[in-house]
Scaffold this motif. Structure first.
Motif, mmCIF file in Angstrom:
data_model
loop_
_atom_site.group_PDB
_atom_site.id
_atom_site.type_symbol
_atom_site.label_atom_id
_atom_site.label_comp_id
_atom_site.label_asym_id
_atom_site.label_seq_id
_atom_site.Cartn_x
_atom_site.Cartn_y
_atom_site.Cartn_z
ATOM 1 N N GLY A 58 0.802 -1.220 0.000
ATOM 2 C CA GLY A 58 0.000 0.000 0.000
ATOM 3 C C GLY A 58 0.830 1.263 0.000
ATOM 4 O O GLY A 58 1.816 1.393 -0.723
ATOM 5 N N LYS A 59 0.423 2.213 0.860
ATOM 6 C CA LYS A 59 1.141 3.485 0.925
ATOM 7 C C LYS A 59 2.578 3.276 1.382
ATOM 8 O O LYS A 59 3.482 3.969 0.920
ATOM 9 N N SER A 60 2.792 2.317 2.275
ATOM 10 C CA SER A 60 4.162 2.020 2.704
ATOM 11 C C SER A 60 5.000 1.524 1.531
ATOM 12 O O SER A 60 6.199 1.774 1.464
ATOM 13 N N GLY A 61 4.344 0.829 0.610
ATOM 14 C CA GLY A 61 5.045 0.364 -0.582
ATOM 15 C C GLY A 61 5.476 1.527 -1.467
ATOM 16 O O GLY A 61 6.581 1.541 -2.014
ATOM 17 N N HIS A 62 4.589 2.512 -1.612
ATOM 18 C CA HIS A 62 4.948 3.698 -2.399
ATOM 19 C C HIS A 62 6.143 4.416 -1.766
ATOM 20 O O HIS A 62 7.057 4.862 -2.467
ATOM 21 N N ILE A 63 6.114 4.529 -0.458
ATOM 22 C CA ILE A 63 7.244 5.141 0.245
ATOM 23 C C ILE A 63 8.502 4.297 0.034
ATOM 24 O O ILE A 63 9.595 4.821 -0.182
ATOM 25 N N GLY A 64 8.341 2.989 0.075
ATOM 26 C CA GLY A 64 9.472 2.090 -0.114
ATOM 27 C C GLY A 64 10.120 2.245 -1.475
ATOM 28 O O GLY A 64 11.351 2.188 -1.590
ATOM 29 N N ARG A 65 9.315 2.456 -2.508
ATOM 30 C CA ARG A 65 9.875 2.661 -3.848
ATOM 31 C C ARG A 65 10.758 3.910 -3.881
ATOM 32 O O ARG A 65 11.830 3.925 -4.477
ATOM 33 N N LEU A 101 14.776 -4.314 3.825
ATOM 34 C CA LEU A 101 14.177 -3.228 4.581
ATOM 35 C C LEU A 101 12.670 -3.314 4.366
ATOM 36 O O LEU A 101 12.172 -3.050 3.266
ATOM 37 N N ALA A 102 11.942 -3.749 5.394
ATOM 38 C CA ALA A 102 10.492 -3.927 5.306
ATOM 39 C C ALA A 102 9.784 -2.776 6.002
ATOM 40 O O ALA A 102 10.142 -2.407 7.124
ATOM 41 N N ILE A 103 8.759 -2.228 5.341
ATOM 42 C CA ILE A 103 8.064 -1.054 5.863
ATOM 43 C C ILE A 103 6.584 -1.372 6.045
ATOM 44 O O ILE A 103 5.911 -1.813 5.107
ATOM 45 N N ALA A 166 6.768 10.144 8.182
ATOM 46 C CA ALA A 166 7.811 9.665 9.093
ATOM 47 C C ALA A 166 8.651 8.573 8.426
ATOM 48 O O ALA A 166 9.884 8.560 8.559
ATOM 49 N N GLN A 167 8.002 7.655 7.726
ATOM 50 C CA GLN A 167 8.728 6.593 7.025
ATOM 51 C C GLN A 167 9.679 7.178 5.986
ATOM 52 O O GLN A 167 10.848 6.779 5.891
ATOM 53 N N LEU A 168 9.166 8.119 5.211
ATOM 54 C CA LEU A 168 9.968 8.727 4.158
ATOM 55 C C LEU A 168 11.162 9.481 4.742
ATOM 56 O O LEU A 168 12.291 9.366 4.249
#
Length: 332
Positions: A58-65, A101-103, A166-168
């Motif tokens: 989801g959104k965490s995946g977009h941040i991960g990219r 790195l898992a988000i 925060a993740q980003l």
């Protein structure tokens, strides 16, 4: 759907400012929480012989990219693997030399938790960005970094907003710490961005854009004013170098020098007797061919000049360039 005519401008501004304040507070709180676990994460990545494999739903995946892209462009080889696709073959993209790195804000995303045992079985180090360090993801991780927020910026406290910010931000912090530890420099960054404006500025050398050979204006010290004016006009740089028989740069004569000379003397007879060595500006600003073109631009700007001579290590004239040359090369 609400009527656009009833749009409350003041309310929109209030929410926008509140959103920014909430997200800024989340990042500030995150900075205050950082401890030795972050240092351990940096050490794990530095020891990695492969790549950093970033994953998230989801959104965490977009941040991960985005984090994977930032890492890759700053000296840490990285790629993004979608956790759902990992369960259907893409897990093969992870090798024993990698770091994962898992988000996940909740730490309980089904697609992500399903592949955690397989990652652990491979012996691949696992770093987690999660809002719940005690979650399934947090417990499986070698290092769990707490990205929790007190509330989302969404008025309903539902849409991932402050948490993804925060993740980003933490991903950027990791990338910056790594690039500093690797001694990653501006020219290294340029090599991974050759197609953009930054690449042009950091990779273009003076030798790539300078004029050479017969296009470089030059006269000998005994040249007359007529010779000077002819050379300045013919080469279109608004100046000419004054060189000796060995092409050693002695000085420079510009359009501005000509105007000042005429204002000072006025007499035609005096002007006809003038020689280049008498009216040139000695010890002009010069650059080397291997210098960055952007440095030549800075030199011209700092000294309020429109052109600069290019010399080799022995001081011999090998080229010239002006601001128009730099503009055509899109350096400025």
């Amino acid at each position: 759907m609400s009527d656009p005519q009833s749009f409350d401008v003041a309310r929109a501004l209030e929410l926008a400012r509140e959103t920014l304040c909430i997200e800024a507070s989340a990042v500030t709180a995150l900075a205050e929480r950082l401890d030795e676990r972050f240092s351990r994460a940096v050490t794990m990545v530095l020891a990695c012989r492969g790549r950093v494999v970033v994953t998230g739903m989801g959104k965490s995946g977009h941040i991960g990219r985005k984090i994977a892209a930032t890492l890759a462009s700053t000296g840490t080889p990285s790629l993004f693997v979608h956790p759902a696709e990992a369960s259907h073959g893409d897990l093969g993209m992870i090798t024993t030399g990698d770091v994962v790195l898992a988000i996940s804000n909740s730490g309980e995303s089904e697609e992500l938790t399903a592949i955690l045992p397989l990652i652990r079985r491979m012996g691949v180090p696992l770093i987690a960005f999660t809002g719940r360090p005690d979650s399934t993801l947090g417990r499986h991780a070698d290092v769990a970094l707490d990205t929790s927020v007190s509330k989302e910026a969404c008025p309903h406290n539902l849409a991932p907003t402050a948490s993804t910010t925060a993740q980003l931000a933490l991903g950027d912090a990791l990338a910056v710490a790594l690039l500093d530890a690797r001694g990653f420099q501006a020219d290294d960054f340029a090599r991974s961005h050759p197609g953009g404006a930054l690449g042009r500025k950091l990779l273009t050398l003076v030798s790539d854009v300078m004029r050479v050979g017969a296009d470089v204006p030059r006269v000998e010290p005994e040249a007359t004013l007529s010779d000077l004016m002819r050379e300045v006009s013919a080469k279109g740089l608004g100046m000419t170098a004054v060189v000796d028989a060995a092409d050693q740069v002695l000085g420079i004569f510009t359009d501005g020098d000509l105007r000042r000379l005429i204002e000072r003397t006025g007499s035609g007879d005096e002007l006809r007797r003038v020689r280049a060595s008498e009216v040139m500006t000695p010890h002009p600003r010069t650059v080397r061919p291997q210098a960055l073109a952007v440095d030549a631009a800075s030199l011209m700007e700092a000294n309020r000049i429109n052109c600069v001579l290019v010399v080799d290590e022995a001081g011999r004239l090998v080229g010239a360039l002006n601001s128009n040359d730099l503009m055509r090369a899109k350096v400025i």
